[in-house]
Motif scaffolding. Structure first.
Motif, PDB file in Angstrom:
ATOM      1  N   UNK A  32     -37.110   9.115 -73.185  1.00 11.99           N
ATOM      2  CA  UNK A  32     -37.129   8.442 -71.887  1.00 11.99           C
ATOM      3  C   UNK A  32     -35.702   8.437 -71.370  1.00 11.99           C
ATOM      4  N   UNK A  33     -35.510   8.949 -70.161  1.00 16.05           N
ATOM      5  CA  UNK A  33     -34.195   8.954 -69.516  1.00 16.05           C
ATOM      6  C   UNK A  33     -34.381   8.376 -68.129  1.00 16.05           C
ATOM      7  N   UNK A  34     -33.744   7.241 -67.854  1.00 17.99           N
ATOM      8  CA  UNK A  34     -34.068   6.564 -66.604  1.00 17.99           C
ATOM      9  C   UNK A  34     -32.937   5.683 -66.099  1.00 17.99           C
ATOM     10  N   UNK A  35     -33.004   5.397 -64.825  1.00 17.36           N
ATOM     11  CA  UNK A  35     -32.021   4.594 -64.107  1.00 17.36           C
ATOM     12  C   UNK A  35     -32.771   3.502 -63.340  1.00 17.36           C
ATOM     13  N   UNK A  85     -41.849   8.009 -83.077  1.00 17.63           N
ATOM     14  CA  UNK A  85     -41.014   7.338 -84.074  1.00 17.63           C
ATOM     15  C   UNK A  85     -39.560   7.802 -84.036  1.00 17.63           C
ATOM     16  N   UNK A  86     -39.352   9.085 -83.757  1.00 17.43           N
ATOM     17  CA  UNK A  86     -37.991   9.628 -83.697  1.00 17.43           C
ATOM     18  C   UNK A  86     -37.519   9.841 -82.254  1.00 17.43           C
ATOM     19  N   UNK A  87     -38.220   9.232 -81.320  1.00 21.52           N
ATOM     20  CA  UNK A  87     -37.854   9.359 -79.912  1.00 21.52           C
ATOM     21  C   UNK A  87     -36.628   8.534 -79.561  1.00 21.52           C
ATOM     22  N   UNK A  88     -36.022   8.863 -78.426  1.00 18.58           N
ATOM     23  CA  UNK A  88     -34.839   8.129 -77.989  1.00 18.58           C
ATOM     24  C   UNK A  88     -34.930   7.742 -76.518  1.00 18.58           C
ATOM     25  N   UNK A  89     -34.106   6.770 -76.168  1.00 21.57           N
ATOM     26  CA  UNK A  89     -34.057   6.216 -74.807  1.00 21.57           C
ATOM     27  C   UNK A  89     -32.648   6.329 -74.266  1.00 21.57           C
ATOM     28  N   UNK A  90     -32.528   6.887 -73.053  1.00 24.66           N
ATOM     29  CA  UNK A  90     -31.279   6.875 -72.290  1.00 24.66           C
ATOM     30  C   UNK A  90     -31.497   5.971 -71.084  1.00 24.66           C
ATOM     31  N   UNK A  91     -30.634   4.973 -70.901  1.00 24.16           N
ATOM     32  CA  UNK A  91     -30.816   4.059 -69.782  1.00 24.16           C
ATOM     33  C   UNK A  91     -29.480   3.765 -69.109  1.00 24.16           C
ATOM     34  N   UNK A  92     -29.449   3.971 -67.803  1.00 19.71           N
ATOM     35  CA  UNK A  92     -28.239   3.789 -67.008  1.00 19.71           C
ATOM     36  C   UNK A  92     -28.077   2.338 -66.575  1.00 19.71           C
ATOM     37  N   UNK A  93     -26.836   1.941 -66.368  1.00 19.61           N
ATOM     38  CA  UNK A  93     -26.576   0.617 -65.834  1.00 19.61           C
ATOM     39  C   UNK A  93     -25.133   0.468 -65.390  1.00 19.61           C
TER      40      UNK A  93
END
Length: 257
Positions: A32-35, A85-93
């Protein structure tokens, strides 16, 4: 929910982010990559091109009666559920919201891997002259506590002159080609989105951006041949995203250091 565009790589969906997230099965997304909204539209003033302008970005960014902590907590809980299980998250702020997000991540079950500082080489001046110029935003990269993240170390080292890549990335703000079909008030540079996807995906990955806006994540997916689902509740922004995806070969990727 309505799909407004679809091809072999990209699907764009008109929907509320939470509505779409809750419709997904458990452990179905790789990245997941989100802003998400920063809730800065409070009637104040900002700077654009050296001119004083309203800080308001649209109803989607207005706090109203929203409990901001509960809003971000819900995003993170649903993100945790739908990530593999091995997923990652990118989140802007920005400084206005990233500390709330950083506080909530471990409470939901995430472990922060990196605190990426995106440094803007051409930030807007601070018109108030009562504080330092705001020239950075933060991107948090997190995994599930017991997960094992995908990280393309060798590739990132190769594109960084065969040196380990650091957690400060410098670019200018978005270039004209990225705004040729219209612009989003919080649009991020394509170079930044390409780098984070290059770092954490492969050709089998499925990426989700539940606040896709004008489609930068989707364009990055097209350029890298990675599957991306982009969701937004604003049709006008999705129209921009659709045009950008259809014309992705004419996107000019800015320099990033």
């Amino acid at each position: 929910m309505e799909q407004v565009y679809g091809d072999n790589n990209v699907k764009l969906v008109l929907a509320d982010a939470f509505e779409y997230l809750t419709s997904l099965p458990d452990k179905s997304i790789d990245v997941i990559a989100t802003d998400p909204p920063y809730f800065l539209s409070n009637g104040g003033m900002s700077n654009s091109g050296g001119k004083q302008v309203s800080v308001n970005k649209g109803e989607w960014d207005e706090k109203g009666d929203v409990d901001v902590e509960a809003f971000y907590n819900k995003i993170l809980e649903e993100s945790y559920r739908v990530l593999k299980d091995n997923g990652t998250l990118w989140i802007f702020g920005s400084m206005h919201n990233i500390y709330i997000i950083g506080y909530l991540l471990p409470k939901v079950g995430f472990k922060i891997l990196n605190n990426i500082t995106w440094q803007k080489s051409n930030p807007a001046p601070n018109l108030s002259r009562r504080m330092f110029t705001h020239s950075t935003e933060t991107i948090l990269w997190a995994k599930k506590k017991d997960g094992k993240q995908l990280f393309n170390y060798d590739h990132m080292r190769k594109i960084n002159n065969h040196k380990q890549m650091k957690d400060v990335w410098t670019t200018s703000t978005i270039n004209k080609s990225e705004k040729r079909f219209g612009k989003h008030p919080t649009q991020k540079p394509l170079a930044v989105m390409i780098r984070l996807l290059e770092a954490s995906t492969n050709n089998k990955s499925l990426v989700l951006d539940p606040f896709v806006g004008s489609g930068t994540t989707a364009v990055a997916g097209k350029l890298l041949n990675i599957r991306v689902i982009g969701v937004d509740s604003e049709k006008d922004f999705l129209d921009i995203a659709k045009h950008r995806v259809e014309d992705f070969r004419n996107e000019k990727v800015g320099k990033i250091q």
